[in-house]
Design a protein around this motif. Structure first.
Motif, PDB file in Angstrom:
ATOM      1  N   GLN A 227       0.809  -1.215   0.000  1.00 62.48           N
ATOM      2  CA  GLN A 227       0.000   0.000   0.000  1.00 62.48           C
ATOM      3  C   GLN A 227       0.846   1.270   0.000  1.00 62.48           C
ATOM      4  N   SER A 228       1.801   1.366  -0.917  1.00 63.60           N
ATOM      5  CA  SER A 228       2.576   2.586  -1.091  1.00 63.60           C
ATOM      6  C   SER A 228       1.973   3.401  -2.225  1.00 63.60           C
ATOM      7  N   MET A 229       1.844   4.703  -2.018  1.00 62.71           N
ATOM      8  CA  MET A 229       1.287   5.574  -3.043  1.00 62.71           C
ATOM      9  C   MET A 229       2.335   6.020  -4.060  1.00 62.71           C
ATOM     10  N   VAL A 230       3.600   5.785  -3.759  1.00 63.19           N
ATOM     11  CA  VAL A 230       4.685   6.295  -4.597  1.00 63.19           C
ATOM     12  C   VAL A 230       4.651   5.746  -6.021  1.00 63.19           C
ATOM     13  N   PRO A 231       4.533   4.418  -6.242  1.00 64.41           N
ATOM     14  CA  PRO A 231       4.566   3.914  -7.626  1.00 64.41           C
ATOM     15  C   PRO A 231       3.507   4.553  -8.525  1.00 64.41           C
ATOM     16  N   GLY A 232       2.276   4.655  -8.034  1.00 60.57           N
ATOM     17  CA  GLY A 232       1.211   5.233  -8.839  1.00 60.57           C
ATOM     18  C   GLY A 232       1.471   6.688  -9.176  1.00 60.57           C
ATOM     19  N   PHE A 233       1.962   7.451  -8.208  1.00 61.34           N
ATOM     20  CA  PHE A 233       2.218   8.866  -8.449  1.00 61.34           C
ATOM     21  C   PHE A 233       3.412   9.067  -9.382  1.00 61.34           C
ATOM     22  N   VAL A 234       4.387   8.172  -9.329  1.00 63.77           N
ATOM     23  CA  VAL A 234       5.514   8.253 -10.269  1.00 63.77           C
ATOM     24  C   VAL A 234       5.024   8.033 -11.699  1.00 63.77           C
ATOM     25  N   ILE A 235       4.154   7.040 -11.878  1.00 62.71           N
ATOM     26  CA  ILE A 235       3.594   6.760 -13.202  1.00 62.71           C
ATOM     27  C   ILE A 235       2.778   7.954 -13.690  1.00 62.71           C
ATOM     28  N   ALA A 236       1.969   8.535 -12.799  1.00 64.30           N
ATOM     29  CA  ALA A 236       1.188   9.714 -13.176  1.00 64.30           C
ATOM     30  C   ALA A 236       2.094  10.890 -13.513  1.00 64.30           C
ATOM     31  N   GLY A 237       3.216  11.004 -12.793  1.00 65.53           N
ATOM     32  CA  GLY A 237       4.165  12.079 -13.085  1.00 65.53           C
ATOM     33  C   GLY A 237       4.799  11.922 -14.451  1.00 65.53           C
ATOM     34  N   ILE A 238       5.140  10.687 -14.821  1.00 62.84           N
ATOM     35  CA  ILE A 238       5.706  10.433 -16.156  1.00 62.84           C
ATOM     36  C   ILE A 238       4.697  10.813 -17.236  1.00 62.84           C
ATOM     37  N   ALA A 239       3.429  10.429 -17.013  1.00 62.16           N
ATOM     38  CA  ALA A 239       2.388  10.771 -17.983  1.00 62.16           C
ATOM     39  C   ALA A 239       2.216  12.285 -18.091  1.00 62.16           C
ATOM     40  N   THR A 240       2.390  12.989 -16.978  1.00 62.72           N
ATOM     41  CA  THR A 240       2.287  14.452 -17.004  1.00 62.72           C
ATOM     42  C   THR A 240       3.393  15.064 -17.855  1.00 62.72           C
ATOM     43  N   ALA A 241       4.600  14.487 -17.757  1.00 63.56           N
ATOM     44  CA  ALA A 241       5.712  14.984 -18.572  1.00 63.56           C
ATOM     45  C   ALA A 241       5.435  14.792 -20.065  1.00 63.56           C
ATOM     46  N   PHE A 242       4.651  13.777 -20.395  1.00 60.63           N
ATOM     47  CA  PHE A 242       4.301  13.525 -21.802  1.00 60.63           C
ATOM     48  C   PHE A 242       3.500  14.679 -22.405  1.00 60.63           C
ATOM     49  N   CYS A 243       2.850  15.468 -21.572  1.00 66.76           N
ATOM     50  CA  CYS A 243       1.936  16.495 -22.074  1.00 66.76           C
ATOM     51  C   CYS A 243       2.639  17.560 -22.908  1.00 66.76           C
ATOM     52  N   VAL A 244       3.933  17.739 -22.717  1.00 65.97           N
ATOM     53  CA  VAL A 244       4.639  18.778 -23.480  1.00 65.97           C
ATOM     54  C   VAL A 244       5.010  18.291 -24.882  1.00 65.97           C
ATOM     55  N   VAL A 245       5.021  16.966 -25.093  1.00 65.47           N
ATOM     56  CA  VAL A 245       5.515  16.422 -26.359  1.00 65.47           C
ATOM     57  C   VAL A 245       4.653  16.827 -27.559  1.00 65.47           C
ATOM     58  N   PRO A 246       3.305  16.790 -27.477  1.00 68.24           N
ATOM     59  CA  PRO A 246       2.526  17.205 -28.653  1.00 68.24           C
ATOM     60  C   PRO A 246       2.877  18.596 -29.139  1.00 68.24           C
ATOM     61  N   PHE A 247       3.101  19.512 -28.211  1.00 72.06           N
ATOM     62  CA  PHE A 247       3.391  20.884 -28.600  1.00 72.06           C
ATOM     63  C   PHE A 247       4.813  21.014 -29.166  1.00 72.06           C
ATOM     64  N   LEU A 248       5.721  20.134 -28.714  1.00 68.80           N
ATOM     65  CA  LEU A 248       7.043  20.081 -29.328  1.00 68.80           C
ATOM     66  C   LEU A 248       6.945  19.591 -30.765  1.00 68.80           C
ATOM     67  N   PHE A 249       6.047  18.619 -30.996  1.00 72.07           N
ATOM     68  CA  PHE A 249       5.833  18.131 -32.364  1.00 72.07           C
ATOM     69  C   PHE A 249       5.206  19.209 -33.236  1.00 72.07           C
ATOM     70  N   PHE A 250       4.222  19.940 -32.686  1.00 79.92           N
ATOM     71  CA  PHE A 250       3.598  21.016 -33.452  1.00 79.92           C
ATOM     72  C   PHE A 250       4.633  22.066 -33.874  1.00 79.92           C
ATOM     73  N   ARG A 251       5.581  22.340 -32.980  1.00 79.45           N
ATOM     74  CA  ARG A 251       6.551  23.409 -33.233  1.00 79.45           C
ATOM     75  C   ARG A 251       7.780  22.925 -34.001  1.00 79.45           C
ATOM     76  N   TYR A 252       8.271  21.726 -33.638  1.00 76.89           N
ATOM     77  CA  TYR A 252       9.539  21.278 -34.205  1.00 76.89           C
ATOM     78  C   TYR A 252       9.420  20.022 -35.068  1.00 76.89           C
ATOM     79  N   GLY A 253       8.212  19.464 -35.196  1.00 75.82           N
ATOM     80  CA  GLY A 253       8.057  18.224 -35.943  1.00 75.82           C
ATOM     81  C   GLY A 253       8.510  18.356 -37.391  1.00 75.82           C
TER      82      GLY A 253
END
Length: 278
Positions: A227-253
């Motif tokens: 019952q550790s909350m850390v693994p789930g929040f780490v996964i959610a944090g990685i997914a949050t970092a993904f949010c910048v990638v679409p805009f990088l593709f729009f600008r630099y793709g």
């Protein structure tokens, strides 16, 4: 299904003309030559492997798509344990996975907007760029991030006495996000590498299979019942970092595609194998 690959349609047209006019030999550029075993090995093994380590677009897309798709397999461990802790039986704890399907169905609506936008550009005789077709990616990444934060923030050990329907709402967004990322990025690879997109898909499929196969094993270790909350929040944090990638593709793709020798070569071959209005 009707054949749609331009080089194959062109080959059929040339063969038909040669049969109608014996003695006339027509030459054409083919994107699918297999004259010998060496060429076959190069096409199915060497070229996809080389692209996998030299093409930045393919590397980025494979990592994003592999991890996001692998999250579904990770859920095979974390979801069941979370809902059992919330009071559901082992059998009932698997039913919330159906919420992922609802999210996938909702993903139809962003693509309706995509189709309308592309049709408008065609009417104005504007050139369609691969970046014009990845709006679903821009919707999918925040949906995945919000869905993961929602799910892991409303299940034990963060919330012990919540109703099972509360985290299930997050799974709807996860289904939407995972499907949009996988679907949209696959189309982006097709538009980028055109007639050689199968070589790009070989690398994508390899990474996706590798990550998806490892995720249940990782999930078994991370969500071990302590019952550790850390693994789930780490996964959610990685997914949050993904949010910048679409805009990088729009600008630099486009800049990345123009710097890629193979992407430029793919486009050139694609243009040489078009039938036009014929």
């Amino acid at each position: 299904m009707r054949e749609s690959r331009p080089s194959q349609l062109l080959r059929k047209k040339i063969n038909r003309l040669e049969s109608e006019y014996p003695g006339v030999q027509l030459k054409f550029h083919s994107a699918d030559p297999f004259p010998d075993l060496e060429s076959f090995i190069y096409t199915v093994v060497i070229r996809p492997s080389r692209m996998m380590v030299t093409e930045p677009i393919l590397i980025i897309v494979s990592i994003l798509s592999g991890i996001s798709w692998g999250i579904i397999y990770l859920f095979s461990e974390s979801i069941t344990r979370a809902y059992i802790t919330l009071g559901l039986s082992r059998t009932s704890a698997t039913f919330p996975l159906l919420a992922l399907v609802i999210g996938i169905i909702i993903g139809v609506f962003p693509h309706i907007w995509d189709v309308r936008k592309i049709r408008d550009k065609k009417r104005q005789h504007m050139q369609i760029q691969p970046e014009d077709t990845i709006m679903g990616f821009a919707f999918g990444t925040p949906a995945l991030a919000v869905g993961l934060w929602w799910f892991y923030g409303t299940t034990p050990p963060v919330l012990w006495d919540g109703h099972w329907a509360i985290p299930t709402g997050g799974l709807v967004l996860v289904g939407l996000g995972v499907n949009e990322i996988a679907y949209t990025l696959s189309g982006y690879l097709t538009d980028t590498y055109t007639v050689y997109s199968a070589s790009a898909f070989a690398g994508l499929a390899f990474v996706r299979a590798l990550v998806s196969g490892a995720m249940p094993l990782i999930g078994y270790v991370l969500f071990d019942g302590k019952q550790s909350m850390v693994p789930g929040f780490v996964i959610a944090g990685i997914a949050t970092a993904f949010c910048v990638v679409p805009f990088l593709f729009f600008r630099y793709g486009r800049r990345l595609r123009e710097r890629s020798e193979f992407a430029k070569y793919s486009l050139e071959v694609h243009m040489r194998t078009q039938l036009g209005e014929a």
